[in-house]
Write a protein that holds these residues in place. Structure first.
Motif: not given
Length: 87
Positions: A1-13, A32-38, A41-46
């Motif tokens: 099963m894909k991790s949540k982050i990789s699913m978010i990355e795929n959806n982002f692309v 999304t901006l906060l996670g990328i800046y800080r 990466n994406f925030i894992s719980w977002d």
């Protein structure tokens, strides 16, 4: 099963490809901006991805095209209090 982050990355692309294909000017915003800046990466719980579009580019025909492209790629529009919220 894909991790949540990789699913978010795929959806982002996919979202970026849709906006680019339609020539829509966009930027990442909110959590999304906060996670990328800080975290660089994406925030894992977002659980969503936040994009903004300039108000002058917000037309009915543009939004219909965006809705069609997201729908064609298997995204579902959900009722969330926001006029355009996809999952």
């Amino acid at each position: 099963m894909k991790s949540k982050i990789s699913m978010i990355e795929n959806n982002f692309v996919t979202a970026v490809q849709i906006f680019d294909y339609l020539g829509v000017e966009y930027w990442v915003s909110q959590g999304t901006l906060l996670g990328i800046y800080r975290d660089n990466n994406f925030i894992s719980w977002d659980k969503d991805i936040d994009f903004s579009i300039k108000e002058e580019n917000w037309s009915h025909s543009t939004m219909c095209a965006i809705r069609r492209e997201f729908s064609d790629r298997g995204f579902l529009e959900i009722a969330s209090g926001h006029p355009y919220h996809y999952k």
